[in-house]
Design a protein around this motif. Structure first.
Motif, PDB file in Angstrom:
ATOM      1  N   ARG A 219      17.631 -13.800 -16.739  1.00  0.00           N
ATOM      2  CA  ARG A 219      16.582 -14.657 -17.293  1.00  0.00           C
ATOM      3  C   ARG A 219      17.124 -16.046 -17.657  1.00  0.00           C
ATOM      4  O   ARG A 219      16.446 -17.058 -17.482  1.00  0.00           O
ATOM      5  CB  ARG A 219      15.961 -14.001 -18.517  1.00  0.00           C
ATOM      6  CG  ARG A 219      14.868 -14.831 -19.177  1.00  0.00           C
ATOM      7  CD  ARG A 219      14.283 -14.100 -20.375  1.00  0.00           C
ATOM      8  NE  ARG A 219      13.606 -12.883 -19.967  1.00  0.00           N
ATOM      9  CZ  ARG A 219      12.345 -12.850 -19.537  1.00  0.00           C
ATOM     10  NH1 ARG A 219      11.643 -13.963 -19.459  1.00  0.00           N
ATOM     11  NH2 ARG A 219      11.797 -11.705 -19.182  1.00  0.00           N
ATOM     12  N   TRP A 222      17.220 -18.239 -14.672  1.00  0.00           N
ATOM     13  CA  TRP A 222      15.877 -18.708 -14.329  1.00  0.00           C
ATOM     14  C   TRP A 222      15.482 -19.870 -15.224  1.00  0.00           C
ATOM     15  O   TRP A 222      14.921 -20.872 -14.757  1.00  0.00           O
ATOM     16  CB  TRP A 222      14.836 -17.600 -14.510  1.00  0.00           C
ATOM     17  CG  TRP A 222      15.104 -16.317 -13.816  1.00  0.00           C
ATOM     18  CD1 TRP A 222      15.990 -16.106 -12.795  1.00  0.00           C
ATOM     19  CD2 TRP A 222      14.487 -15.049 -14.083  1.00  0.00           C
ATOM     20  NE1 TRP A 222      15.963 -14.787 -12.410  1.00  0.00           N
ATOM     21  CE2 TRP A 222      15.055 -14.121 -13.174  1.00  0.00           C
ATOM     22  CE3 TRP A 222      13.531 -14.625 -14.986  1.00  0.00           C
ATOM     23  CZ2 TRP A 222      14.682 -12.781 -13.163  1.00  0.00           C
ATOM     24  CZ3 TRP A 222      13.154 -13.287 -14.972  1.00  0.00           C
ATOM     25  CH2 TRP A 222      13.721 -12.377 -14.071  1.00  0.00           C
ATOM     26  N   ASN A 226      14.640 -23.707 -14.213  1.00  0.00           N
ATOM     27  CA  ASN A 226      13.349 -24.278 -14.587  1.00  0.00           C
ATOM     28  C   ASN A 226      13.486 -25.703 -15.118  1.00  0.00           C
ATOM     29  O   ASN A 226      12.570 -26.523 -14.980  1.00  0.00           O
ATOM     30  CB  ASN A 226      12.697 -23.394 -15.651  1.00  0.00           C
ATOM     31  CG  ASN A 226      11.247 -23.723 -15.887  1.00  0.00           C
ATOM     32  OD1 ASN A 226      10.376 -23.319 -15.124  1.00  0.00           O
ATOM     33  ND2 ASN A 226      10.970 -24.485 -16.940  1.00  0.00           N
ATOM     34  N   ILE A 235      11.795 -19.823  -8.047  1.00  0.00           N
ATOM     35  CA  ILE A 235      13.191 -19.763  -8.482  1.00  0.00           C
ATOM     36  C   ILE A 235      13.883 -18.566  -7.834  1.00  0.00           C
ATOM     37  O   ILE A 235      14.969 -18.688  -7.268  1.00  0.00           O
ATOM     38  CB  ILE A 235      13.277 -19.668 -10.015  1.00  0.00           C
ATOM     39  CG1 ILE A 235      12.708 -20.942 -10.643  1.00  0.00           C
ATOM     40  CG2 ILE A 235      14.722 -19.441 -10.464  1.00  0.00           C
ATOM     41  CD1 ILE A 235      12.582 -20.869 -12.157  1.00  0.00           C
ATOM     42  N   ILE A 249       9.457 -15.337  -9.612  1.00  0.00           N
ATOM     43  CA  ILE A 249       9.606 -16.224 -10.764  1.00  0.00           C
ATOM     44  C   ILE A 249       9.499 -17.664 -10.270  1.00  0.00           C
ATOM     45  O   ILE A 249      10.226 -18.073  -9.352  1.00  0.00           O
ATOM     46  CB  ILE A 249      10.965 -16.018 -11.458  1.00  0.00           C
ATOM     47  CG1 ILE A 249      11.176 -14.537 -11.795  1.00  0.00           C
ATOM     48  CG2 ILE A 249      11.070 -16.888 -12.704  1.00  0.00           C
ATOM     49  CD1 ILE A 249      10.165 -13.965 -12.743  1.00  0.00           C
TER      50      ILE A 249
END
Length: 536
Positions: A219, A222, A226, A235, A249
């Motif tokens: 996470r 990601w 972002n 992503i 994602i």
């Protein structure tokens, strides 16, 4: 969904009964007494070894350490230390932590913990003794060489954050540098803080160093992607047997580094979440990747608690980059040794024989980025610009850590003078300290005692056997001196002061600094409205 829908030939209950019966028979009839727990753990490890190469069993006595690595914090006393021989040496107390507040200093030797000697303990043994529940106390005894005295400290454990974003600094008036060592639950916050500080200092472009980063919490990768990608850009895509694992994602608007030129440094130690981040930036032509081929881990693990604090960390899915690449190296279940042998063989080929490596990649593993550049799947991420080693240079020094070993030796022998002169002057050390001629002569003597030969005869040069030309040693004197200086800075002050120095003698970093035009070309794609590309 019932669990038996996944079974093929054998009934699960029958197999569980069989395993239970085998354990009972061994425990009762084996010629020597057995520890049932040990036998059970061996059985679990045997089952896991028949799966993919990245599924693992984590015993209870290691599970807490693994948990700390992912969470990014633990209960401790706030020191960074190393164990160069038989005694732990404090590299630096963590700012604001219990050790700094109580007066523990860089250079202190930890010789006692509670009522027991700490001399001869391993790094893990010392770490386990110092860690504990937040709010509890631990007593340590240190020997302080500058005072030739022992001091006792009673320290209250606090929540200590294990920093994963290291050494952010401004390389020049325009260029920022951030190193991410692994991905924890707090990495995104650390990254935003570092990037914000550098932006306030005038950063217009970023070097993001992911070399040696083994991954961690997906996470976080990601979230960092972002910050650099346009709205709705994919992503990563994940796929597995469960519906929850099948997801895409995508980036949200408002990234703090939406259009600055970015160079990402990668190498064979960049794996998993590092490859998710670098793959996303490469596929969208958002960053220019420099270095060497990454590890090639495209499998996703999930932790399952087994009830006694032990953990089954098992692969539950695969991830794919925005262009659709699976970067997992090929493997046969249960053949871990062959997997790693083949993996590192291809990594070496991609490092030393790049053209042959590219030609060996099948057309089916070639993909296109958003703007038509060719990238590859099937085994790691190949950078946009591969920095191949100079096999005529003193590669042994870097590969074997000989320069760091010498710096530690010199530091130990001269620690009192070094600290008295430089301890409170890190900026002056960076700008004005230079290894003396005597120090460099000692280095070459140290190198020769450790298998490096310097020859005046060009016909005797054989870098594979660590035999180098005298001219090469002379030409690279400044390179060696800078690396020794950097490692001395690390021993005196920690990584923050050391990294800017070491980067001056880092061939991959220096090569990257000459490649900004390529990164700027990619950044130009994102100066206007970002493309809203989704992968199906």
């Amino acid at each position: 969904m019932q669990i038996d829908t996944y079974l093929t030939d054998d009934d699960l209950g029958t197999q569980l009964d069989k395993m239970r019966q085998a354990l009972v028979v061994m425990n009762k009839e084996y010629v020597d007494p057995l520890d049932a727990a040990d036998v059970a753990e061996e059985g679990i490890e045997g089952m896991v070894s028949s799966l993919d190469p990245h599924s693992t069993y984590i015993p209870a006595d290691r599970a807490e350490d693994v948990k700390d690595q992912y969470q990014g914090s633990f209960g401790g006393i706030g020191i960074v230390f190393e164990v160069p021989n038989d005694t732990a040496r404090v590299i630096s107390p963590v700012a604001g932590g219990p050790s700094e507040e109580m007066g523990v200093m860089a250079g202190d030797r930890i010789v006692g913990i509670e009522d027991s000697s700490a001399v001869g303990l391993s790094s893990n043994e010392i770490q386990n003794s110092l860690k504990g529940e937040i709010g509890t106390e631990v007593q340590i005894t240190v020997y302080r060489p500058t005072m030739d005295d022992r001091l006792d400290f009673t320290l209250t454990r606090e929540e200590i954050e294990t920093q994963s974003v290291r050494s952010p600094y401004m390389v020049d008036d325009r260029t920022g540098y951030i190193n991410i060592t692994r991905f924890t639950m707090k990495t995104h916050d650390e990254f935003r803080e570092a990037a914000s500080t550098l932006l306030d200092q005038g950063m217009e472009r970023l070097v993001l160093d992911l070399r040696g980063n083994p991954g961690g919490v997906m996470r976080s990768s990601w979230q960092i992607a972002n910050e650099m990608l346009g709205e709705k850009m994919t992503i990563v895509e994940t796929k597995g047997r469960s519906e929850q694992m099948n997801r895409t994602i995508s980036a949200r608007p408002g990234g703090m580094l939406a259009d600055q030129p970015i160079i990402v440094l990668v190498n064979r130690g960049s794996a998993s979440a590092s490859e998710i981040l670098s793959g996303a930036l490469q596929d969208h032509d958002r960053a220019f990747l420099v270095g060497r081929r990454t590890f090639g881990k495209g499998l996703i693990q999930k932790q399952f608690d087994l009830g006694d604090k032990s953990v089954l960390q098992m692969t539950v899915g695969r991830y794919y980059t925005p262009a659709g690449r699976l970067i997992q190296s090929p493997y046969e279940r249960g053949e871990r040794e062959d997997y790693y042998e083949e993996k590192f063989s291809t990594i070496n080929q991609a490092t030393y024989h790049l053209n042959e490596y590219r030609e060996s990649i099948s057309d089916s593993l070639a993909y296109q980025t958003d703007h038509g550049r060719t990238v590859f799947g099937g085994g790691g991420i190949l950078p946009d610009y591969v920095v191949q080693p100079d096999t005529a240079a003193l590669t042994h020094l870097v590969q074997s850590g000989l320069d760091y070993a010498f710096a530690r030796k010199w530091f130990t022998e001269n620690e009192t003078d070094l600290r008295e002169t430089w301890q409170d002057r890190p900026e002056e050390f960076q700008s004005s300290f230079e290894p003396s001629e005597n120090m460099m002569d000692s280095f070459w003597s140290f190198a020769e005692k450790n298998g490096v030969q310097i020859t005046e005869n060009p016909d005797s040069v054989d870098t594979a056997e660590r035999v180098y030309a005298a001219q090469t040693a002379q030409d690279e004197q400044a390179f060696v001196a800078t690396r020794v200086k950097g490692y001395l800075a690390r021993l005196i002050y920690g990584r923050g002061v050391a990294r800017p120095i070491l980067n001056r003698a880092d061939p991959i970093f220096q090569e990257a600094m000459s490649l900004w035009p390529s990164s700027q070309d990619l950044a130009a794609y994102h100066k206007t409205a970002a493309p809203t590309i989704q992968q199906n």
